[in-house]
Design an enzyme around this catalytic site. Sequence first.
Site, PDB file in Angstrom:
ATOM      1  N   GLU A 188       0.817  -1.166   0.042  1.00 56.06           N
ATOM      2  CA  GLU A 188       0.019   0.126   0.064  1.00 56.06           C
ATOM      3  C   GLU A 188       0.791   0.982   0.052  1.00 56.06           C
ATOM      4  OE1 GLU A 188      -2.873  -0.552   3.120  1.00 56.06           O
ATOM      5  OE2 GLU A 188      -4.150  -1.900   1.925  1.00 56.06           O
ATOM      6  N   GLU A 382      -5.246  -8.604  -1.452  1.00 56.24           N
ATOM      7  CA  GLU A 382      -5.820  -8.254  -0.093  1.00 56.24           C
ATOM      8  C   GLU A 382      -7.397  -7.870  -0.300  1.00 56.24           C
ATOM      9  OE1 GLU A 382      -4.471  -5.760   3.091  1.00 56.24           O
ATOM     10  OE2 GLU A 382      -2.321  -6.014   2.411  1.00 56.24           O
TER      11      GLU A 382
HETATM   12  C1  BGP Z   1      -4.256  -3.258   4.664  1.00 53.93           C
HETATM   13  C2  BGP Z   1      -3.146  -3.717   5.245  1.00 53.93           C
HETATM   14  C3  BGP Z   1      -2.999  -4.821   6.124  1.00 53.93           C
HETATM   15  C4  BGP Z   1      -4.297  -5.120   6.736  1.00 53.93           C
HETATM   16  C5  BGP Z   1      -5.490  -4.610   6.332  1.00 53.93           C
HETATM   17  C6  BGP Z   1      -6.830  -4.713   6.901  1.00 53.93           C
HETATM   18  O1  BGP Z   1      -4.221  -1.752   4.663  1.00 53.93           O
HETATM   19  O2  BGP Z   1      -2.281  -3.814   4.073  1.00 53.93           O
HETATM   20  O3  BGP Z   1      -1.912  -4.771   6.905  1.00 53.93           O
HETATM   21  O4  BGP Z   1      -4.249  -5.190   8.135  1.00 53.93           O
HETATM   22  O5  BGP Z   1      -5.510  -3.467   5.723  1.00 53.93           O
HETATM   23  O6  BGP Z   1      -6.744  -3.621   7.800  1.00 53.93           O
HETATM   24  P1  BGP Z   1      -7.161  -3.614   9.497  1.00 53.93           P
HETATM   25  O7  BGP Z   1      -5.896  -4.617   9.909  1.00 53.93           O
HETATM   26  O8  BGP Z   1      -6.712  -2.461  10.035  1.00 53.93           O
HETATM   27  O9  BGP Z   1      -8.389  -4.138   9.556  1.00 53.93           O
END
Ligand code: BGP
Length: 484
Positions: A188, A382
């Site tokens: 990201e 993701e």
């Molecule tokens: C993305 C990141 C991850 C992750 C996911 C979910 O932005 O790359 O590392 O964790 O989001 O976010 P969160 O864990 O805050 O729910």
Amino acid sequence: MPFPKEFLWGGAVAANQIEGAWNTGGKGWSVSDVATYKPGIDVKNYEAHISISGDAVKKAMADTDDTYYPKRRGIDFYHHYKEDLALFAEMGFKVFRLSIAWTRLFPTGEEDTPNSDGLAFYEDVFKEMQRLDIEPLVTLSHDEMPLSLCLKYNGWTDRRVIDLFVRFCRTCFAQYGKYVKYWLTFNEVDGILRHPFITAGILPDLCGEQNETACCYQALHHQFVAAGMVTKLCHQMIPGSKMGCMLTKLMTYPRTCAPEDVAATQKKNLENMFYTDVMVFGKYPPLILRDLEKRGIHIQSEPKDFQIIREGTVDFISFSYYMSMTESVDPHAERTPGNAVLGVKNPYLTSSDWGWQVDPIGLRISLIELYDRYNKPLFIVENGIGSKDILEEDGSVHDSYRIDYFRRHFQEMEKAIDDGVELMGYTSWAPIDLVSASTSQMSKRYGFIYVDQDDLGHGTLKRAKKDSFYWYQKVIRSNGEDLT
Ligand code: BGP
């Protein structure tokens, strides 16, 4: 048969959210080791959760307990990796996305030679994956910068960090090139403006005369240069390797068809794609350059930087996609949180327990938009939903809401592929419960596999298969044909 035969199904994690063992095997402090769990703050107030200061860092470093620093313990993948990889293999994973913690290899980021225990750990993990026939997809930077570089240089704002990162990457390529074909540079990469500390080690207190936003753009430029160098190096050192960029796809629609809303939305979407534009086209988009100039942001660069960026473009585009939002010029429009953003609420969508708006069609729109713009293979690295799961007494977890989320997203992926989008693979976030990046909660659960641990670290760490585990297994087995 919409999904290609060689489609890479799997799951994604990051070292700092799963490994634990934060001070084992010679590992150094990373920015995530000081990320604090802050109970009592509304989970929708993501800014309060991720905010950090120099004092908070000092306080965290003086406290070696992990109760309020959950990323230090993760889910102890460090000691459970064989069991976890076996579960992924049981689901039929073709690919597993993980990151290599910079601080396991170079504890302060400045050592001349890598730490042998750290090297051995990932060697073992990759060997095990090879045995299980799971292809690794490796992120080189996923919120794991050495804390020492943050305190000494204010993270990526300092040019010297480029060479230190390249040294780390060179070590990874030399050591693991025989196992790993698919790589990503910065997770990201656009996240730097939303969470400068965990993404780029930038502390507001250390920005001096410059404002924090200007520091972020400077750091970003250094990351673009580093990504260019590392991409070229990867191709030289590992024949046949593929390097991707990684974007948070923040799909934004106009809240209304008022031209003012449409114009504001266009601006947001152009800003979101600026990062991939640089890494795919090898140059800064003129509209962004003009915008920075108007805002008085002057990036310091060297002439060779632009050649490096031009010569180090990526082979594929990967992105995260969780939610969409809308934009409006109406200051009273109701807002709702997404992935470290606040967007205007969309009345046509439902939201997760954390307020993130669920929008499967937005995934199809994103795929078409990205493919049309870049004409390069795409990889969804993701996608998933954080929920409050309930572990039943018999060890089961009935997460039909998760199955529903994935089913609807897979249906839209199918349609995009049918429309001609070249999609290499899909890794869910996350195949196993882990510590949340934004809130450091364990109770924000994403996995097909439940991990018995609460927000304060109590629990047996026992793994349990949720209903979605069997469902995803079936999806992979049928290569996406059976979504029932
Ligand atoms: C993305 C990141 C991850 C992750 C996911 C979910 O932005 O790359 O590392 O964790 O989001 O976010 P969160 O864990 O805050 O729910």
